[in-house]
Design a protein around this motif. Structure first.
Motif, PDB file in Angstrom:
ATOM      1  N   ILE A 129       0.838  -1.203   0.000  1.00  0.00           N
ATOM      2  CA  ILE A 129       0.000   0.000   0.000  1.00  0.00           C
ATOM      3  C   ILE A 129       0.873   1.253   0.000  1.00  0.00           C
ATOM      4  O   ILE A 129       0.631   2.199  -0.744  1.00  0.00           O
ATOM      5  CB  ILE A 129      -0.957  -0.009   1.206  1.00  0.00           C
ATOM      6  N   CYS A 132       2.501   1.686  -3.456  1.00  0.00           N
ATOM      7  CA  CYS A 132       1.521   2.127  -4.464  1.00  0.00           C
ATOM      8  C   CYS A 132       1.059   3.558  -4.205  1.00  0.00           C
ATOM      9  O   CYS A 132       0.833   4.316  -5.149  1.00  0.00           O
ATOM     10  CB  CYS A 132       0.343   1.168  -4.499  1.00  0.00           C
ATOM     11  N   MET A 133       0.905   3.934  -2.949  1.00  0.00           N
ATOM     12  CA  MET A 133       0.538   5.319  -2.639  1.00  0.00           C
ATOM     13  C   MET A 133       1.655   6.271  -3.054  1.00  0.00           C
ATOM     14  O   MET A 133       1.397   7.356  -3.553  1.00  0.00           O
ATOM     15  CB  MET A 133       0.255   5.486  -1.139  1.00  0.00           C
ATOM     16  N   TRP A 137      -1.139   5.942  -6.457  1.00  0.00           N
ATOM     17  CA  TRP A 137      -2.469   5.704  -5.921  1.00  0.00           C
ATOM     18  C   TRP A 137      -2.939   6.850  -5.042  1.00  0.00           C
ATOM     19  O   TRP A 137      -4.123   7.013  -4.823  1.00  0.00           O
ATOM     20  CB  TRP A 137      -2.513   4.411  -5.129  1.00  0.00           C
ATOM     21  N   TRP A 138      -2.015   7.613  -4.502  1.00  0.00           N
ATOM     22  CA  TRP A 138      -2.381   8.681  -3.579  1.00  0.00           C
ATOM     23  C   TRP A 138      -3.310   9.686  -4.259  1.00  0.00           C
ATOM     24  O   TRP A 138      -4.356  10.030  -3.715  1.00  0.00           O
ATOM     25  CB  TRP A 138      -1.120   9.365  -3.058  1.00  0.00           C
ATOM     26  N   ALA A 141      -6.673   8.084  -4.944  1.00  0.00           N
ATOM     27  CA  ALA A 141      -7.466   7.923  -3.728  1.00  0.00           C
ATOM     28  C   ALA A 141      -8.067   9.252  -3.297  1.00  0.00           C
ATOM     29  O   ALA A 141      -9.242   9.328  -2.921  1.00  0.00           O
ATOM     30  CB  ALA A 141      -6.601   7.338  -2.603  1.00  0.00           C
TER      31      ALA A 141
END
Length: 152
Positions: A129, A132-133, A137-138, A141
């Motif tokens: 996580i 990926c963030m 992905w941050w 999201a």
């Protein structure tokens, strides 16, 4: 009224850490559920993020059910669900549900080998996580939480 803790519980640094992680697991599961809802209602997000969120939600729900069944079978001295199955649900993304089920049902909290493997799986997921963030992905999201754009 709060219960009195033993001296060993006071010395254990993981007791408070585990409580904090329980709050994090609830928040992560709720956020995953909300972002998955937003993905299905039209917010654009990468397929990998949506698949991971779907795995987290589905496997977490299955993990809660399986831990509950296994606890009931353990109390009644019936054939049990294998630890491999419980760990497989955690590996597939159900670690928040598995952790919450362990706390709610007070099941699989004493066996050290199970706990070690469970926390290794959780740390692996947190690293995934975090990675990926860090690499994309941050923004997705944040967009899923705060925008109201429909996908084109």
């Amino acid at each position: 009224m709060a219960r009195n803790r033993t001296w060993l519980e006071w010395l254990n640094p993981f007791t408070r850490l585990q409580r904090g992680f329980t709050v994090f697991a609830v928040v992560w599961f709720a956020a995953a559920l909300y972002m998955l809802y937003r993905a299905f209602t039209g917010i654009q997000m990468p397929a990998t993020l949506a698949i991971y969120l779907l795995g987290t939600v589905a496997c977490s729900l299955l993990a809660v059910v399986f831990y509950g069944i296994d606890k009931r079978r353990a109390v009644r001295d019936m054939p049990r669900i294998s630890e491999r199955t419980l760990h497989l649900l955690s590996v597939c993304g159900g670690w928040p549900g598995a952790h919450l089920a362990r706390m709610v049902f007070r099941h699989k909290t004493q066996k050290v080998s199970f706990r070690i493997l469970f926390w290794v799986i959780v740390i692996l997921h947190l690293l995934i996580i975090g990675y990926c963030m860090l690499f994309g992905w941050w923004e997705d999201a944040v967009r899923a939480f705060f925008t109201s754009q429909k996908a084109k």
